[in-house]
Design a protein around this motif. Structure first.
Motif, PDB file in Angstrom:
ATOM      1  N   HIS A  32       0.835  -1.204   0.000  1.00 32.05           N
ATOM      2  CA  HIS A  32       0.000   0.000   0.000  1.00 32.05           C
ATOM      3  C   HIS A  32       0.871   1.258   0.000  1.00 32.05           C
ATOM      4  N   GLY A  33       1.930   1.259   0.794  1.00 35.15           N
ATOM      5  CA  GLY A  33       2.750   2.451   0.952  1.00 35.15           C
ATOM      6  C   GLY A  33       3.431   2.901  -0.323  1.00 35.15           C
ATOM      7  N   PHE A  34       3.796   1.944  -1.186  1.00 36.41           N
ATOM      8  CA  PHE A  34       4.528   2.262  -2.418  1.00 36.41           C
ATOM      9  C   PHE A  34       3.693   3.132  -3.347  1.00 36.41           C
ATOM     10  N   TRP A  35       2.493   2.643  -3.713  1.00 38.20           N
ATOM     11  CA  TRP A  35       1.673   3.431  -4.648  1.00 38.20           C
ATOM     12  C   TRP A  35       1.083   4.660  -3.971  1.00 38.20           C
ATOM     13  N   SER A  36       0.821   4.552  -2.667  1.00 39.57           N
ATOM     14  CA  SER A  36       0.266   5.683  -1.934  1.00 39.57           C
ATOM     15  C   SER A  36       1.253   6.853  -1.901  1.00 39.57           C
ATOM     16  N   ALA A  37       2.560   6.516  -1.800  1.00 38.63           N
ATOM     17  CA  ALA A  37       3.587   7.559  -1.785  1.00 38.63           C
ATOM     18  C   ALA A  37       3.594   8.321  -3.107  1.00 38.63           C
ATOM     19  N   PHE A  38       3.504   7.597  -4.220  1.00 35.43           N
ATOM     20  CA  PHE A  38       3.476   8.254  -5.529  1.00 35.43           C
ATOM     21  C   PHE A  38       2.204   9.078  -5.705  1.00 35.43           C
ATOM     22  N   GLN A  39       1.111   8.583  -5.150  1.00 34.40           N
ATOM     23  CA  GLN A  39      -0.146   9.340  -5.210  1.00 34.40           C
ATOM     24  C   GLN A  39      -0.003  10.666  -4.474  1.00 34.40           C
ATOM     25  N   THR A  40       0.645  10.617  -3.307  1.00 33.72           N
ATOM     26  CA  THR A  40       0.809  11.823  -2.491  1.00 33.72           C
ATOM     27  C   THR A  40       1.677  12.868  -3.178  1.00 33.72           C
ATOM     28  N   ILE A  41       2.716  12.413  -3.883  1.00 33.06           N
ATOM     29  CA  ILE A  41       3.629  13.381  -4.515  1.00 33.06           C
ATOM     30  C   ILE A  41       3.131  13.843  -5.886  1.00 33.06           C
ATOM     31  N   GLY A  42       1.938  13.362  -6.307  1.00 32.02           N
ATOM     32  CA  GLY A  42       1.342  13.931  -7.502  1.00 32.02           C
ATOM     33  C   GLY A  42       0.972  12.974  -8.616  1.00 32.02           C
ATOM     34  N   TRP A  43       1.428  11.721  -8.554  1.00 31.44           N
ATOM     35  CA  TRP A  43       1.075  10.754  -9.599  1.00 31.44           C
ATOM     36  C   TRP A  43      -0.278  10.132  -9.253  1.00 31.44           C
ATOM     37  N   ASN A  44      -1.331  10.913  -9.392  1.00 28.42           N
ATOM     38  CA  ASN A  44      -2.621  10.450  -8.888  1.00 28.42           C
ATOM     39  C   ASN A  44      -3.720  10.420  -9.948  1.00 28.42           C
ATOM     40  N   ASN A  45      -3.342  10.471 -11.238  1.00 32.00           N
ATOM     41  CA  ASN A  45      -4.396  10.310 -12.236  1.00 32.00           C
ATOM     42  C   ASN A  45      -4.823   8.847 -12.292  1.00 32.00           C
ATOM     43  N   LYS A  46      -6.041   8.590 -12.764  1.00 34.33           N
ATOM     44  CA  LYS A  46      -6.637   7.256 -12.667  1.00 34.33           C
ATOM     45  C   LYS A  46      -5.824   6.193 -13.398  1.00 34.33           C
ATOM     46  N   ILE A  47      -5.268   6.538 -14.566  1.00 32.54           N
ATOM     47  CA  ILE A  47      -4.522   5.553 -15.351  1.00 32.54           C
ATOM     48  C   ILE A  47      -3.267   5.113 -14.619  1.00 32.54           C
ATOM     49  N   TRP A  48      -2.466   6.089 -14.177  1.00 34.81           N
ATOM     50  CA  TRP A  48      -1.206   5.743 -13.517  1.00 34.81           C
ATOM     51  C   TRP A  48      -1.420   5.149 -12.138  1.00 34.81           C
ATOM     52  N   LEU A  49      -2.477   5.578 -11.454  1.00 34.88           N
ATOM     53  CA  LEU A  49      -2.738   5.048 -10.118  1.00 34.88           C
ATOM     54  C   LEU A  49      -3.030   3.557 -10.175  1.00 34.88           C
ATOM     55  N   LYS A  50      -3.811   3.127 -11.142  1.00 30.36           N
ATOM     56  CA  LYS A  50      -4.096   1.702 -11.300  1.00 30.36           C
ATOM     57  C   LYS A  50      -2.823   0.926 -11.622  1.00 30.36           C
ATOM     58  N   ARG A  51      -1.997   1.492 -12.500  1.00 32.77           N
ATOM     59  CA  ARG A  51      -0.745   0.832 -12.852  1.00 32.77           C
ATOM     60  C   ARG A  51       0.177   0.722 -11.643  1.00 32.77           C
ATOM     61  N   LEU A  52       0.242   1.810 -10.860  1.00 33.62           N
ATOM     62  CA  LEU A  52       1.103   1.821  -9.678  1.00 33.62           C
ATOM     63  C   LEU A  52       0.636   0.816  -8.624  1.00 33.62           C
ATOM     64  N   GLU A  53      -0.675   0.637  -8.506  1.00 32.14           N
ATOM     65  CA  GLU A  53      -1.194  -0.347  -7.559  1.00 32.14           C
ATOM     66  C   GLU A  53      -0.728  -1.750  -7.933  1.00 32.14           C
ATOM     67  N   VAL A  54      -0.777  -2.065  -9.231  1.00 36.39           N
ATOM     68  CA  VAL A  54      -0.326  -3.388  -9.698  1.00 36.39           C
ATOM     69  C   VAL A  54       1.176  -3.537  -9.495  1.00 36.39           C
ATOM     70  N   ILE A  55       1.938  -2.508  -9.887  1.00 37.02           N
ATOM     71  CA  ILE A  55       3.396  -2.544  -9.733  1.00 37.02           C
ATOM     72  C   ILE A  55       3.771  -2.689  -8.258  1.00 37.02           C
ATOM     73  N   ALA A  56       3.043  -1.954  -7.407  1.00 36.19           N
ATOM     74  CA  ALA A  56       3.334  -1.985  -5.967  1.00 36.19           C
ATOM     75  C   ALA A  56       3.139  -3.380  -5.393  1.00 36.19           C
ATOM     76  N   ARG A  57       2.074  -4.052  -5.800  1.00 38.70           N
ATOM     77  CA  ARG A  57       1.791  -5.386  -5.263  1.00 38.70           C
ATOM     78  C   ARG A  57       2.830  -6.397  -5.741  1.00 38.70           C
ATOM     79  N   ILE A  58       3.204  -6.303  -7.021  1.00 38.12           N
ATOM     80  CA  ILE A  58       4.238  -7.210  -7.542  1.00 38.12           C
ATOM     81  C   ILE A  58       5.565  -6.945  -6.839  1.00 38.12           C
ATOM     82  N   PHE A  59       5.926  -5.673  -6.752  1.00 39.08           N
ATOM     83  CA  PHE A  59       7.186  -5.289  -6.108  1.00 39.08           C
ATOM     84  C   PHE A  59       7.214  -5.709  -4.644  1.00 39.08           C
ATOM     85  N   ALA A  60       6.108  -5.476  -3.937  1.00 42.70           N
ATOM     86  CA  ALA A  60       6.040  -5.794  -2.507  1.00 42.70           C
ATOM     87  C   ALA A  60       6.214  -7.283  -2.259  1.00 42.70           C
ATOM     88  N   TRP A  61       5.564  -8.105  -3.087  1.00 34.87           N
ATOM     89  CA  TRP A  61       5.687  -9.544  -2.888  1.00 34.87           C
ATOM     90  C   TRP A  61       7.046 -10.078  -3.314  1.00 34.87           C
TER      91      TRP A  61
END
Length: 230
Positions: free
Chosen positions: A184-213
């Motif tokens: 959660h913290g990975f994509w949430s951090a990018f959202q906070t610093i400005g990467w919060n449009n719907k397209i990139w947010l969904k991508r970051l959520e997927v990347i974050a989960r893969i990266f975290a695991w």
């Protein structure tokens, strides 16, 4: 600037930056630790540990890293308390990862568990490497054609995993908790610093989960290796 840092968004922004900085450190730390299972002689791990202990840049970064951990931990508590005061009634989170323990709902709890894991790690390894030197012996390793004397960090770490199946299990649980925290913290951090449009947010959520695991599995496989092989 001071008013921004005192504001809620300012605190979240700074916590996001420190979080991304700590994730970078975790990647470096994991890369070093994986050498434990690459070379059973311990030479690669000892050389890497020796480099980290003697490199001037690393020595400068150590207090910065410690400060980053402290700020991240303290502000996470402050932000959580402020959020609870502002919103005493909880709301439904959209995070569907293991819903009963969804990271977005339990970041403070997960962070506290990771902190306990970190304290154990410091007590068993960092303290002995840097302060007490308990259990550390010298070893000679050929490095660039030169016989270099260094601390046998491999013997200390590997010996600890070999001697305690309980600690191996605790270490693996800690790795999973770290993964949940990062997921959660990975994509949430990018959202906070400005990467919060719907397209990139969904991508970051997927990347974050893969990266975290990948991080969780990377740390967990080390004690598992010693439990199975030794």
């Amino acid at each position: 600037m001071s008013s921004f840092m005192k504001s809620s968004i300012g605190k979240k922004f700074f916590m996001s930056v420190t979080g991304l900085f700590l994730i970078t450190f975790i990647c470096v730390h994991l890369s070093l630790n994986l050498l434990l299972i690459v070379d059973d002689s311990g030479d690669l791990f000892n050389m890497a540990a020796h480099f980290m202990a003697t490199n001037p840049l690393i020595k400068i970064m150590e207090p910065v890293l410690a400060l980053g951990f402290l700020v991240h931990i303290i502000w996470s508590f402050v932000i959580t308390l402020e959020n609870k005061k502002a919103r005493p009634v909880t709301y439904n989170s959209g995070d569907k990862v293991l819903s009963p323990i969804a990271p977005s709902k339990n970041m403070l709890i997960l962070g506290g568990m990771v902190l306990v894991f970190l304290v154990m790690h410091i007590a068993n390894f960092w303290w002995k490497f840097k302060i007490s030197h308990e259990g550390l012996t010298a070893v000679h390793v050929m490095q660039a054609g030169v016989n270099v004397e260094m601390e046998n960090a491999y013997a200390l770490v590997a010996g600890f995993f070999k001697a305690s199946s309980l600690y191996c299990i605790i270490y693996m649980v800690g790795a999973v908790l770290l993964g949940l925290h990062i997921s959660h913290g990975f994509w949430s951090a990018f959202q906070t610093i400005g990467w919060n449009n719907k397209i990139w947010l969904k991508r970051l959520e997927v990347i974050a989960r893969i990266f975290a695991w990948l991080i969780a599995l990377g740390f967990a496989i080390i004690p598992l290796y010693f439990m199975i092989k030794f």
